[in-house]
Design a protein around this motif. Structure first.
Motif, PDB file in Angstrom:
ATOM      1  N   PRO A  11       0.839  -1.205   0.000  1.00 41.05           N
ATOM      2  CA  PRO A  11       0.000   0.000   0.000  1.00 41.05           C
ATOM      3  C   PRO A  11       0.870   1.250   0.000  1.00 41.05           C
ATOM      4  O   PRO A  11       1.876   1.309   0.705  1.00 41.05           O
ATOM      5  N   TRP A  25       2.987  -8.340   2.142  1.00 38.85           N
ATOM      6  CA  TRP A  25       3.455  -7.072   1.596  1.00 38.85           C
ATOM      7  C   TRP A  25       4.934  -7.146   1.242  1.00 38.85           C
ATOM      8  O   TRP A  25       5.756  -7.630   2.010  1.00 38.85           O
ATOM      9  N   GLY A  46      -3.812  -3.703   6.685  1.00 42.00           N
ATOM     10  CA  GLY A  46      -4.135  -3.623   5.272  1.00 42.00           C
ATOM     11  C   GLY A  46      -4.816  -4.819   4.653  1.00 42.00           C
ATOM     12  O   GLY A  46      -4.808  -4.973   3.432  1.00 42.00           O
ATOM     13  N   SER A  48      -8.093  -5.557   4.353  1.00 43.17           N
ATOM     14  CA  SER A  48      -9.191  -5.149   3.477  1.00 43.17           C
ATOM     15  C   SER A  48      -8.658  -4.444   2.236  1.00 43.17           C
ATOM     16  O   SER A  48      -9.213  -4.577   1.139  1.00 43.17           O
ATOM     17  N   SER A  49      -7.555  -3.710   2.404  1.00 45.38           N
ATOM     18  CA  SER A  49      -6.917  -3.071   1.247  1.00 45.38           C
ATOM     19  C   SER A  49      -6.454  -4.119   0.252  1.00 45.38           C
ATOM     20  O   SER A  49      -6.613  -3.957  -0.970  1.00 45.38           O
ATOM     21  N   SER A  52      -9.273  -5.241  -1.762  1.00 50.12           N
ATOM     22  CA  SER A  52      -9.678  -4.155  -2.660  1.00 50.12           C
ATOM     23  C   SER A  52      -8.750  -4.047  -3.863  1.00 50.12           C
ATOM     24  O   SER A  52      -9.199  -3.795  -4.986  1.00 50.12           O
ATOM     25  N   TYR A  53      -7.455  -4.244  -3.642  1.00 49.14           N
ATOM     26  CA  TYR A  53      -6.500  -4.174  -4.744  1.00 49.14           C
ATOM     27  C   TYR A  53      -6.745  -5.312  -5.736  1.00 49.14           C
ATOM     28  O   TYR A  53      -6.781  -5.093  -6.952  1.00 49.14           O
ATOM     29  N   ARG A  58      -9.419  -0.442  -6.063  1.00 50.21           N
ATOM     30  CA  ARG A  58      -8.449   0.500  -5.520  1.00 50.21           C
ATOM     31  C   ARG A  58      -7.108   0.247  -6.191  1.00 50.21           C
ATOM     32  O   ARG A  58      -6.741  -0.891  -6.455  1.00 50.21           O
ATOM     33  N   ASP A  60      -4.207   2.258  -5.176  1.00 45.94           N
ATOM     34  CA  ASP A  60      -3.207   3.010  -4.421  1.00 45.94           C
ATOM     35  C   ASP A  60      -2.168   2.071  -3.789  1.00 45.94           C
ATOM     36  O   ASP A  60      -2.014   1.992  -2.581  1.00 45.94           O
ATOM     37  N   TYR A  61      -1.482   1.346  -4.660  1.00 46.28           N
ATOM     38  CA  TYR A  61      -0.451   0.424  -4.187  1.00 46.28           C
ATOM     39  C   TYR A  61       0.755   0.479  -5.116  1.00 46.28           C
ATOM     40  O   TYR A  61       0.666   0.878  -6.282  1.00 46.28           O
ATOM     41  N   ASP A 166     -13.603 -11.523   3.588  1.00 47.60           N
ATOM     42  CA  ASP A 166     -12.907 -10.613   4.495  1.00 47.60           C
ATOM     43  C   ASP A 166     -13.618 -10.612   5.843  1.00 47.60           C
ATOM     44  O   ASP A 166     -14.687 -10.049   5.994  1.00 47.60           O
TER      45      ASP A 166
END
Length: 214
Positions: A11, A25, A46, A48-49, A52-53, A58, A60-61, A166
């Motif tokens: 992220p 990550w 992160g 849930s991020s 989303s990716y 989303r 924003d990564y 999730d």
């Protein structure tokens, strides 16, 4: 879709940190169709991020996420629509239920796009998850645990190569969690699909092929 590949994905909000200790990550990992994965995490790391990716809403990564070798940043809107209709299903942590619609209408809204299940099959899922009397009740009036089951049923009403859940049982007791696990395994087994579950503690009891710490 057979593989989801994360290559040094991170992220952007984490980019300024000196160190990021994670098995996901900034790593090189592959999720394979047909396998079951658990991603354990602390709140705010992160998870849930990540969903989303991969689901594509989303961007924003840093790094690369690819499906069968193709960078997902290259997909058109139409290609994403097709992927979400035929290849990827998701049960969001926040559920994304339409409160003004009935429980059944929330599910049928999805099923009309895919024609994946017959109505009697959907009603059987309501029966199996213990909410057959809630089909005609507005979703906004249901408890969060009941809404989780509605969202779960909805997530099964499409073909998929991978399904993401999730924190799917945060408000369910052990008996209902076991029922969800059984239904999930049955549906994923029929489709030969991969399962990816995130958790900050309580998680679906499945025989996971791999567990990652986010």
């Amino acid at each position: 879709m057979d593989h989801i590949h994360l290559q040094h994905t991170l992220p952007q909000v984490f980019a300024a940190r000196d160190t990021v200790i994670s098995q996901v990550w900034h790593q090189d990992i592959v999720f394979d169709k047909g396998k079951r994965y658990l991603i354990e995490a602390s709140s705010g790391t992160g998870k849930s991020s990540l969903c989303s990716y991969i689901y594509g809403y989303r961007r924003d990564y840093q790094g690369i996420i690819s499906f069968d070798g193709r960078n997902i940043r290259s997909f058109s809107v139409g290609e994403w629509a097709d992927i979400r209709k035929h290849s990827l299903s998701i049960l969001f942590q926040e559920l994304r239920i339409f409160p003004e619609l009935t429980a059944l209408e929330n599910v049928l809204l999805k099923n009309r796009l895919t024609n994946h299940k017959k109505k009697k099959e959907i009603l059987a899922l309501f029966e199996a998850t213990g909410i057959p009397d809630k089909t005609d009740e507005r979703a906004g009036k249901l408890s969060f645990g009941q809404q989780q089951r509605v969202a779960f049923i909805r997530s099964l009403c499409q073909p998929f190569d991978f399904i993401f859940l999730d924190e799917p049982i945060s408000h369910l007791d052990n008996d209902n969690s076991a029922i969800m696990s059984r239904l999930l395994m049955e549906e994923a087994g029929k489709q030969g699909a991969g399962i990816i579950v995130t958790s900050i503690g309580k998680h679906l009891e499945l025989e996971y092929d791999e567990t990652f710490r986010l």
